[in-house]
Scaffold this motif. Structure first.
Motif, PDB file in Angstrom:
ATOM      1  N   LYS A 283      47.837   0.142  30.300  1.00  0.00           N
ATOM      2  CA  LYS A 283      48.133  -1.105  29.155  1.00  0.00           C
ATOM      3  C   LYS A 283      46.886  -1.238  28.161  1.00  0.00           C
ATOM      4  CE  LYS A 283      52.479  -2.422  30.651  1.00  0.00           C
ATOM      5  NZ  LYS A 283      53.003  -4.323  31.262  1.00  0.00           N
ATOM      6  N   ASN A 284      47.972  -1.368  26.938  1.00  0.00           N
ATOM      7  CA  ASN A 284      47.156  -1.596  25.389  1.00  0.00           C
ATOM      8  C   ASN A 284      47.251  -3.238  25.766  1.00  0.00           C
ATOM      9  OD1 ASN A 284      46.452   1.186  24.792  1.00  0.00           O
ATOM     10  ND2 ASN A 284      47.925   1.024  23.586  1.00  0.00           N
TER      11      ASN A 284
ATOM     12  N   GLU B 101      52.297  -1.995  26.656  1.00  0.00           N
ATOM     13  CA  GLU B 101      51.471  -3.575  26.391  1.00  0.00           C
ATOM     14  C   GLU B 101      51.380  -4.543  26.819  1.00  0.00           C
ATOM     15  OE1 GLU B 101      51.263  -3.879  21.413  1.00  0.00           O
ATOM     16  OE2 GLU B 101      52.790  -4.305  21.647  1.00  0.00           O
ATOM     17  N   VAL B 102      50.250  -5.306  26.919  1.00  0.00           N
ATOM     18  CA  VAL B 102      50.612  -6.198  27.238  1.00  0.00           C
ATOM     19  C   VAL B 102      49.961  -7.374  25.123  1.00  0.00           C
ATOM     20  CG1 VAL B 102      48.907  -8.732  28.430  1.00  0.00           C
ATOM     21  CG2 VAL B 102      49.287  -6.531  29.372  1.00  0.00           C
TER      22      VAL B 102
ATOM     23  N   ALA C 290      40.274   2.154  25.332  1.00  0.00           N
ATOM     24  CA  ALA C 290      40.819   3.498  24.600  1.00  0.00           C
ATOM     25  C   ALA C 290      40.800   3.736  22.662  1.00  0.00           C
ATOM     26  CB  ALA C 290      41.993   3.542  25.137  1.00  0.00           C
ATOM     27  N   PHE C 291      40.372   1.860  22.763  1.00  0.00           N
ATOM     28  CA  PHE C 291      40.345   1.953  21.218  1.00  0.00           C
ATOM     29  C   PHE C 291      39.900   0.625  21.075  1.00  0.00           C
ATOM     30  CE2 PHE C 291      44.440   2.118  21.734  1.00  0.00           C
ATOM     31  CZ  PHE C 291      45.116   0.753  21.309  1.00  0.00           C
ATOM     32  N   THR C 292      39.426   0.576  19.724  1.00  0.00           N
ATOM     33  CA  THR C 292      38.542  -1.240  19.584  1.00  0.00           C
ATOM     34  C   THR C 292      39.288  -1.385  18.069  1.00  0.00           C
ATOM     35  OG1 THR C 292      36.743  -1.096  21.067  1.00  0.00           O
ATOM     36  CG2 THR C 292      36.677  -2.854  19.756  1.00  0.00           C
ATOM     37  N   THR C 293      39.997  -1.984  18.110  1.00  0.00           N
ATOM     38  CA  THR C 293      40.739  -2.740  16.872  1.00  0.00           C
ATOM     39  C   THR C 293      40.086  -3.671  17.004  1.00  0.00           C
ATOM     40  OG1 THR C 293      41.417  -0.623  16.876  1.00  0.00           O
ATOM     41  CG2 THR C 293      42.451  -3.180  14.649  1.00  0.00           C
ATOM     42  N   MET C 294      39.521  -4.577  15.718  1.00  0.00           N
ATOM     43  CA  MET C 294      39.424  -6.510  15.617  1.00  0.00           C
ATOM     44  C   MET C 294      39.831  -6.460  13.908  1.00  0.00           C
ATOM     45  SD  MET C 294      37.875  -7.547  18.130  1.00  0.00           S
ATOM     46  CE  MET C 294      38.100  -6.664  19.852  1.00  0.00           C
ATOM     47  N   THR C 295      40.334  -7.348  13.696  1.00  0.00           N
ATOM     48  CA  THR C 295      41.015  -7.427  12.253  1.00  0.00           C
ATOM     49  C   THR C 295      40.875  -8.748  11.450  1.00  0.00           C
ATOM     50  OG1 THR C 295      41.926  -4.784  12.014  1.00  0.00           O
ATOM     51  CG2 THR C 295      42.099  -7.132  10.312  1.00  0.00           C
ATOM     52  N   ILE C 296      39.911 -10.209  11.082  1.00  0.00           N
ATOM     53  CA  ILE C 296      40.417 -11.043  11.037  1.00  0.00           C
ATOM     54  C   ILE C 296      40.279 -10.816   9.032  1.00  0.00           C
ATOM     55  CG2 ILE C 296      38.980 -13.409   9.793  1.00  0.00           C
ATOM     56  CD1 ILE C 296      37.562 -12.953  12.113  1.00  0.00           C
ATOM     57  N   GLN C 297      42.335 -11.474   8.365  1.00  0.00           N
ATOM     58  CA  GLN C 297      42.019 -11.630   7.196  1.00  0.00           C
ATOM     59  C   GLN C 297      41.937 -12.403   5.852  1.00  0.00           C
ATOM     60  OE1 GLN C 297      44.848  -9.226   7.212  1.00  0.00           O
ATOM     61  NE2 GLN C 297      45.001  -8.632   8.762  1.00  0.00           N
ATOM     62  N   GLY C 298      42.141 -13.484   7.460  1.00  0.00           N
ATOM     63  CA  GLY C 298      41.284 -14.322   6.094  1.00  0.00           C
ATOM     64  C   GLY C 298      40.060 -15.577   5.995  1.00  0.00           C
TER      65      GLY C 298
ATOM     66  N   PHE D  40      39.974  -2.545  33.248  1.00  0.00           N
ATOM     67  CA  PHE D  40      41.137  -1.934  31.870  1.00  0.00           C
ATOM     68  C   PHE D  40      40.783  -0.864  30.855  1.00  0.00           C
ATOM     69  CE2 PHE D  40      38.126  -4.584  29.733  1.00  0.00           C
ATOM     70  CZ  PHE D  40      38.753  -3.962  28.333  1.00  0.00           C
ATOM     71  N   ASP D  41      40.990   0.133  30.951  1.00  0.00           N
ATOM     72  CA  ASP D  41      41.070   1.306  30.149  1.00  0.00           C
ATOM     73  C   ASP D  41      42.274   1.623  28.870  1.00  0.00           C
ATOM     74  OD1 ASP D  41      43.353   1.474  31.923  1.00  0.00           O
ATOM     75  OD2 ASP D  41      42.773   3.663  32.318  1.00  0.00           O
ATOM     76  N   GLY D  42      43.011   0.415  28.802  1.00  0.00           N
ATOM     77  CA  GLY D  42      43.740   0.121  27.901  1.00  0.00           C
ATOM     78  C   GLY D  42      42.826   0.052  26.096  1.00  0.00           C
TER      79      GLY D  42
END
Length: 290
Positions: A61-62, A120-121, A170-178, A147-149
């Protein structure tokens, strides 16, 4: 409830939430009898009651965090089947508005953690359409061991600090909008990291997919020993790209602020990661081999 003169890490969170709040202030009406007058008042982060939840995690699960305002922290855990979430609600209000801040959190703050979805969780902080712009929650998540998601954190305002070394994303996505800094240890899979301030990313496994890291202040990119890959790095126009001193790394220098690196025996089949500074002229990119 405690009145925390944290000013939400004073600079990052308040700048994003309040605009003029770069000085840690909010706009209020003058109370000295003057007409057509506004004044700046100190802003306080009024904190409410913590909310704790334990979630079930299934392999594959992601894990996705969708936050509106606040600091997001991801920590290593020991359980392979469970993860915990702690929400720390807050409302940014003037120093005499504790009651209003409590009403904000009681009526307009949305906190959700769902482990029943198929893929996903999902952990969410949000506010109702009428909610104050200074409403949010810090989030602390203890990740499942092994964990492997994929891991996604999308934050409105506030820092992201993630220790992913207890699993293999499995992938790493990090975003800050502000506004806010990003620090990630143990990134793996396709990288997509974007933030307006400083970024520090440590990679434990290299992907065959194209990835990117975009920031607007000094950036540090750390590569675990033994990996193979290809990096294209672009610093600010008056900054510099600083690479490892390891002679096994091949370097092509277009300019002091623009360099390409190839490393490891399998670099021909490894994905390319682009590191770039989005606008700030004096920002540097530093690449380390650990």
């Amino acid at each position: 409830m405690s009145k925390a003169l944290r000013l939400a890490s004073a600079s990052a969170l308040l700048v994003g939430l309040l605009g003029v709040g770069a000085q840690g202030c909010i706009i209020g009406e003058c109370d000295n009898g003057k007409e057509n007058c506004i004044q700046l008042e100190p802003a306080y982060a009024w904190y409410g009651t913590e909310v704790n939840q334990t979630l079930t995690y299934a392999a594959g699960k992601n894990i996705r965090v969708d936050a509106i305002n606040g600091h997001v922290t991801l920590l290593r855990g020991a359980s392979t089947t469970q993860m915990t979430v702690k929400f720390m609600p807050f409302s940014l209000r003037a120093g005499d508005e504790e009651t209003v801040a409590q009403q904000d959190m009681n009526n307009d703050l949305i906190l959700s953690a769902d482990d029943t979805l198929a893929n996903e969780v999902l952990i969410v902080t949000d506010r109702t359409p009428n909610g104050s712009g200074g409403l949010g929650a810090d989030i602390e998540i203890v990740l499942p061991a092994g964990f492997d998601g994929g891991v996604t954190v999308d934050n409105g305002n506030g820092s992201i600090e993630a220790d992913l070394t207890g699993g293999l994303p499995a992938f790493t996505t990090m975003t800050i909008q502000g506004a806010g800094d990003i620090q990630v240890d143990g990134a793996a899979g396709k990288l997509d990291v974007t933030g307006p301030f400083s970024i520090d990313v440590g990679v434990q496994a290299w992907s065959t997919e194209v990835g990117r890291v975009i920031g607007d202040r000094d950036m540090i990119f750390r590569v675990a020993a033994g990996l193979s890959g290809h990096i294209v790095a672009q610093a600010g126009s008056d900054g510099a790209v600083i690479g490892p001193s390891d002679t096994a790394w091949t370097v092509i220098e277009t300019a002091p602020n623009h360099k390409e690196f190839t490393f490891g025996p399998d670099s021909a089949t490894a994905g390319v990661v682009s590191l770039s500074i989005d606008g700030f002229a004096f920002a540097n990119v530093t690449i380390l081999q650990e």
